[in-house]
Design a protein around this motif. Structure first.
Motif, PDB file in Angstrom:
ATOM      1  N   VAL A   1     -10.510   3.252   8.020  1.00 15.48           N
ATOM      2  CA  VAL A   1     -10.340   3.304   6.578  1.00 15.48           C
ATOM      3  C   VAL A   1      -9.469   1.809   6.292  1.00 15.48           C
ATOM      4  O   VAL A   1      -8.774   1.194   6.988  1.00 15.48           O
ATOM      5  CB  VAL A   1      -9.182   4.381   6.355  1.00 15.48           C
ATOM      6  CG1 VAL A   1      -8.724   4.076   4.805  1.00 15.48           C
ATOM      7  CG2 VAL A   1      -9.752   5.550   6.534  1.00 15.48           C
ATOM      8  N   SER A   2      -9.905   1.548   5.166  1.00 10.38           N
ATOM      9  CA  SER A   2      -9.390   0.152   4.525  1.00 10.38           C
ATOM     10  C   SER A   2      -8.969   0.337   3.222  1.00 10.38           C
ATOM     11  O   SER A   2      -9.329   1.207   2.568  1.00 10.38           O
ATOM     12  CB  SER A   2     -10.435  -1.294   4.560  1.00 10.38           C
ATOM     13  OG  SER A   2     -11.519  -0.670   3.833  1.00 10.38           O
ATOM     14  N   PHE A   3      -7.882  -0.289   2.803  1.00  9.77           N
ATOM     15  CA  PHE A   3      -7.427  -0.119   1.501  1.00  9.77           C
ATOM     16  C   PHE A   3      -7.070  -1.802   0.686  1.00  9.77           C
ATOM     17  O   PHE A   3      -6.550  -2.317   1.838  1.00  9.77           O
ATOM     18  CB  PHE A   3      -6.488   0.773   1.379  1.00  9.77           C
ATOM     19  CG  PHE A   3      -5.023   0.379   1.982  1.00  9.77           C
ATOM     20  CD1 PHE A   3      -4.739   0.553   3.327  1.00  9.77           C
ATOM     21  CD2 PHE A   3      -4.131  -0.403   1.247  1.00  9.77           C
ATOM     22  CE1 PHE A   3      -3.511   0.063   3.902  1.00  9.77           C
ATOM     23  CE2 PHE A   3      -2.880  -0.835   1.924  1.00  9.77           C
ATOM     24  CZ  PHE A   3      -2.745  -0.480   3.192  1.00  9.77           C
ATOM     25  N   ASN A   4      -7.034  -1.584  -0.311  1.00 11.19           N
ATOM     26  CA  ASN A   4      -6.356  -2.575  -1.477  1.00 11.19           C
ATOM     27  C   ASN A   4      -5.694  -2.186  -2.196  1.00 11.19           C
ATOM     28  O   ASN A   4      -6.142  -1.336  -2.959  1.00 11.19           O
ATOM     29  CB  ASN A   4      -7.558  -3.614  -1.769  1.00 11.19           C
ATOM     30  CG  ASN A   4      -7.939  -4.514  -0.831  1.00 11.19           C
ATOM     31  OD1 ASN A   4      -9.024  -4.002  -0.215  1.00 11.19           O
ATOM     32  ND2 ASN A   4      -7.566  -5.980  -0.747  1.00 11.19           N
ATOM     33  N   SER A   5      -4.394  -2.710  -2.336  1.00  8.65           N
ATOM     34  CA  SER A   5      -3.525  -2.309  -3.596  1.00  8.65           C
ATOM     35  C   SER A   5      -3.060  -3.525  -4.182  1.00  8.65           C
ATOM     36  O   SER A   5      -2.363  -4.304  -3.383  1.00  8.65           O
ATOM     37  CB  SER A   5      -2.451  -1.233  -2.993  1.00  8.65           C
ATOM     38  OG  SER A   5      -1.869  -0.769  -4.187  1.00  8.65           O
ATOM     39  N   GLY A   6      -2.878  -3.514  -5.480  1.00 10.59           N
ATOM     40  CA  GLY A   6      -2.320  -4.691  -6.015  1.00 10.59           C
ATOM     41  C   GLY A   6      -1.808  -4.471  -7.570  1.00 10.59           C
ATOM     42  O   GLY A   6      -2.290  -3.656  -8.333  1.00 10.59           O
ATOM     43  N   VAL A   7      -0.515  -5.131  -7.850  1.00  5.10           N
ATOM     44  CA  VAL A   7      -0.057  -4.957  -9.118  1.00  5.10           C
ATOM     45  C   VAL A   7      -0.010  -6.403  -9.721  1.00  5.10           C
ATOM     46  O   VAL A   7       0.208  -7.520  -9.201  1.00  5.10           O
ATOM     47  CB  VAL A   7       1.597  -4.466  -9.080  1.00  5.10           C
ATOM     48  CG1 VAL A   7       2.078  -4.629 -10.246  1.00  5.10           C
ATOM     49  CG2 VAL A   7       1.805  -3.231  -8.340  1.00  5.10           C
TER      50      VAL A   7
END
Lengths: 144, 677
Positions: free
Chosen positions: B421-427
């Motif tokens: 699994v890979s993820f990206n999260s950004g604000v």
């Protein structure tokens, strides 16, 4: 250039886009803004895929207006009830430099260019006037 | 080119102060009218959106169209204008303009590019795309920069995303993504011819053109090539030198797009490239390389009530021949990719993007009767939430399942599957009209290359050399990169500039060492090099830069810092902490005076340690590459509105420069004549 512009407009809108500049003759600010618009556009102004042409229309003549693709709302006319009525009848968007007009859902689209470009769409006004925007465009602007 | 709207391409990802006035509002309004559903134009029109918003628009960060200043990633955009003014004639040199991008020139037509350190021959940590289609070759997971089927003149913009972006793009988008976007034959009128001649007996010709058959069909064709003498390679051993070839490239590409119905478009494209060069491939061993690549792609996009639907199908084939002092071999790769996506805006504040991907990847080593491959199944979901006008949150997650094909390779016969699994999260927070803060975290995945997984090459004993076997390992695990970053952009209207700063920390687990970089073991048959995971490595660093333009003047300055700390097995022949320059400073400036343009670039970087190898003994040894300064300049003169002549000098401060452990890079001076129409 014209061909490219028309190609960008796409099927159903291959000719010039005519926008009515709605102004109030008794209001000096409104009249001046309308004149400025006419001066800038002149015989026509190419913008992206369309060839913009404008027609100055006094507020009182809005009920009889036809044959335009959009309404540009000058200062002083933004809050007048004749504007959304005409937009709904013609099923065209109303565009204004006044964000207040969009906030109040009198206008469909509001613009500001300082300090950066901001485009705001009133979902209520768009729904009322029967105007839709493409998904990609909606993703790039602010909807309210 | 598009000249109708008043805004010009921005020099960076951040917007710059705009002129106000009725004209601007009218044009924005007019552009807006073109987007009403009555018009039903198309999905993404980069040029028009850039004109409308006063800054480039991209889909490279999240898959959704976004203004460059609003993406939840560290994104830099190199515009066509910057490419032209740089005077450079190749992509690696152009990419060097971006702070944090490390370019190592290993030959006249050979260079390795990395984002934020970890550069090495055939760097596998970078995902490179051309209009969304991968152009890196899965054999080594690397990009042969001179074998890309694109001419510089047909590039609209180059989008550089720093940091992992696997949740959107999948494997290999671990240190960054570079997406090259060309002119759209359905919407842009862009044609040109460029001829260059220079030192190193270099001559090149490049041409491209768009044509619309009618309102609904547009075609772009491009072709180009060059021939040159390589740099002086006298420092290499005779066995390696005997394999040297003259760099030479021929490329042809076609891109046809058709509007099938209002809101429905189809794309058919194809390309073929033949490149011969002399370079280190996946190791310090120099070899004569020949790449024959071809690609074909079909795509369909539709604007529907359910969102922007996309179907993308392409097939890339590559035949790679190499000849070195040690061996001669051929590797073949065919990858077929099917991607289906839906990007939809729900309500006023939510955008979702769902993508499914299937990938069939195959490698053949004919001389060794070895065939190896895998199938990949992936699904990803991106959710962008506009929490407030000035605040947005983006989350993306992707699940990859890679199933190794049955083959003769031991350990792969059971159809081993790798699931990860890979993820990206950004604000993104626009704190004020001038200040933007970005906080991102991500987990990216680097898949083992086909070579690392399944190669089986043997070099027979010759003279003092024993038999050498290179063996892939199907038991390799993907390398996982965990990344955190804080970015800050500030518009400095008083000096017509934009300041950008970013700081990051990164950990890479299970670094993959392919047979060229793995430790060796001795047996009665000879020497064995087998792929393996070799440990972890950490990095921290950042970049700060300023860029601006006013009154014909333009300027930029940047500083990039990175510190790498390895925890790698001793048997590994990889070393990143010594192999990455810690400090890089860039200064650039230019001035336009009527028909005359002058631009100059200065690049300084601190020392680092590279590796060289003796092809006769296969012995490796470290080589310290001292810090160096490189000065480049270009002067151009516009003969007519569309015709320009320019003189570019690279490395003006020194005739030869040690940039790697390989041959020294020579000064280049070249004359360019270009016509645009």
């Amino acid at each position: 250039m014209l061909g490219r512009t028309m190609g960008y407009v796409g099927v159903g809108r291959t000719g010039p886009v005519v926008v009515a500049v709605v102004f109030m003759p008794a209001d000096a600010l409104s009249s001046r803004e309308a004149e400025r618009v006419r001066e800038v556009v002149g015989d026509g102004l190419t913008a992206g895929r369309i060839r913009l042409q404008v027609r100055l229309v006094p507020l009182a003549q809005l009920p009889e207006l036809g044959g335009v693709d959009g309404l540009y709302v000058t200062q002083g006319t933004a809050g007048h009830p004749a504007v959304p009525l005409a937009a709904r009848r013609l099923r065209v968007p109303t565009v204004s430099a006044s964000m207040d007009c969009v906030q109040a859902a009198h206008c469909t689209v509001g613009f500001s260019s300082e300090p950066t470009v901001q485009i705001v769409i009133s979902r209520n006004a768009a729904a009322r006037d029967g105007v839709e925007f493409t998904q990609a465009f909606r993703m790039l602007v602010t909807e309210r | 080119m598009r000249t109708s709207c008043p805004m010009r391409p921005m020099p960076s990802a951040m917007p710059r102060p705009q002129s106000s006035g009725t004209r601007r509002v009218l044009l924005a309004g007019a552009c807006c009218l073109a987007w009403t559903a009555q018009v039903r134009a198309q999905s993404i029109d980069y040029g028009d959106m850039e004109q409308l918003f006063g800054e480039p628009v991209t889909t490279s960060a999240t898959g959704k169209p976004q203004r460059a200043s609003q993406v939840p990633a560290n994104l830099e955009i190199i515009t066509a204008e910057q490419i032209r003014r740089s005077g450079y004639d190749n992509l690696p040199d152009i990419l060097r303009l971006v702070p944090g991008v490390d370019v190592r020139r290993t030959g006249f037509a050979a260079a390795d590019v990395s984002v934020r350190g970890y550069n090495r021959p055939s760097n596998p940590r970078l995902l490179v795309l051309l209009n969304g289609q991968q152009v890196y070759i899965d054999l080594y997971g690397a990009t042969p920069w001179y074998a890309l089927p694109v001419e510089l003149g047909e590039i609209r913009q180059i989008e550089v995303v720093k940091g992992p972006n696997s949740a959107l793009f999948g494997f290999n988008a671990v240190s960054g993504v570079i997406n090259i976007v060309t002119y759209d034959p359905l919407r842009d009128n862009a044609s040109g011819v460029t001829a260059r001649a220079s030192t190193q007996d270099y001559g090149s010709l490049s041409a491209f053109g768009t044509a619309r058959l009618n309102d609904r069909v547009g075609v772009r064709l491009s072709a180009g090539g060059f021939r040159a003498d390589d740099f002086d390679c006298a420092g290499l051993d005779p066995a390696t030198l005997a394999a040297q070839v003259r760099p030479r490239r021929e490329s042809i590409a076609m891109d046809a797009r058709a509007r099938l119905a209002p809101g429905v478009e189809a794309t058919l494209s194809g390309s073929a490239v033949d490149l011969r060069t002399f370079e280190p491939v996946a190791s310090p061993y120099y070899a004569a390389s020949r790449y024959n690549t071809d690609a074909v792609r079909g795509a369909l996009s539709a604007e529907t009530a359910a969102g922007l639907l996309g179907l993308n199908l392409y097939r890339n084939s590559a035949r790679y021949d190499y000849r070195s002092g040690l061996a001669t071999a051929r590797l073949e790769n065919t990858v077929t990719v099917v991607q289906a996506s839906d990007t939809v805006k729900l309500g006023a504040d939510h955008t979702l993007r769902l993508q499914l991907e299937y990938r069939d990847n195959d490698m053949v080593e004919p001389a060794y009767r070895n065939r190896f491959g895998y199938r990949l199944y992936a699904g990803s979901l991106m959710w962008n939430w506009q929490l407030a006008p000035e605040l947005s949150l983006t989350n993306a997650v992707r699940l990859d399942r890679l199933v190794l094909d049955r083959s003769a390779v031991p350990g792969a016969g059971d159809g081993r599957a790798i699931t990860d699994v890979s993820f990206n999260s950004g604000v993104v927070w626009h704190a004020t009209d001038a200040d933007t803060l970005r906080l991102t975290i991500a987990r990216g995945l680097e898949s083992p290359s086909l070579f690392a997984l399944g190669t089986r090459q043997t070099s027979a004993a010759a003279g003092p050399l024993p038999e050498i076997r290179l063996v892939g390992s199907p038991q390799l695990d993907p390398s996982a990169v965990t990344h955190g970053e804080l970015g800050y952009d500030r518009r400095l209207d008083a000096v017509a500039s934009t300041l950008r700063a970013a700081a990051f920390v990164q950990r890479t687990r299970d670094v993959i060492a392919d047979p060229f970089s793995a430790g060796r073991s001795l047996s009665r048959q000879g020497v064995l090099y087998r792929s393996t995971n070799v440990g972890d490595t950490d990095a921290m660093g950042g970049e700060i830069g300023i860029r601006g333009a006013a009154s014909g003047l333009r300027w930029d300055a940047s500083y990039a810092y990175i510190s790498v700390s390895d925890s790698l097995d001793r048997s590994s022949r990889l070393s990143f902490e010594n192999g990455t320059p810690t400090h890089v400073i860039r200064l650039g400036g230019g001035y336009t005076l009527d028909r005359l343009e002058f631009d100059a670039q200065a690049h300084w970087q601190s020392r680092y340690r590279d590796i060289t190898v003796d092809a006769r003994t296969t012995q490796r040894r470290p080589v310290d590459v001292p810090d160096y300064l490189q000065l480049d300049a270009r002067i151009g003169y516009r003969l007519t509105d569309g015709v320009e002549v320019s003189l570019t000098g690279q490395q003006l401060n020194t005739p030869s420069l040690m940039q790697t452990a390989g041959p020294q890079v020579e000064r280049r001076v070249f004359l360019t004549l270009s016509a645009r129409f």
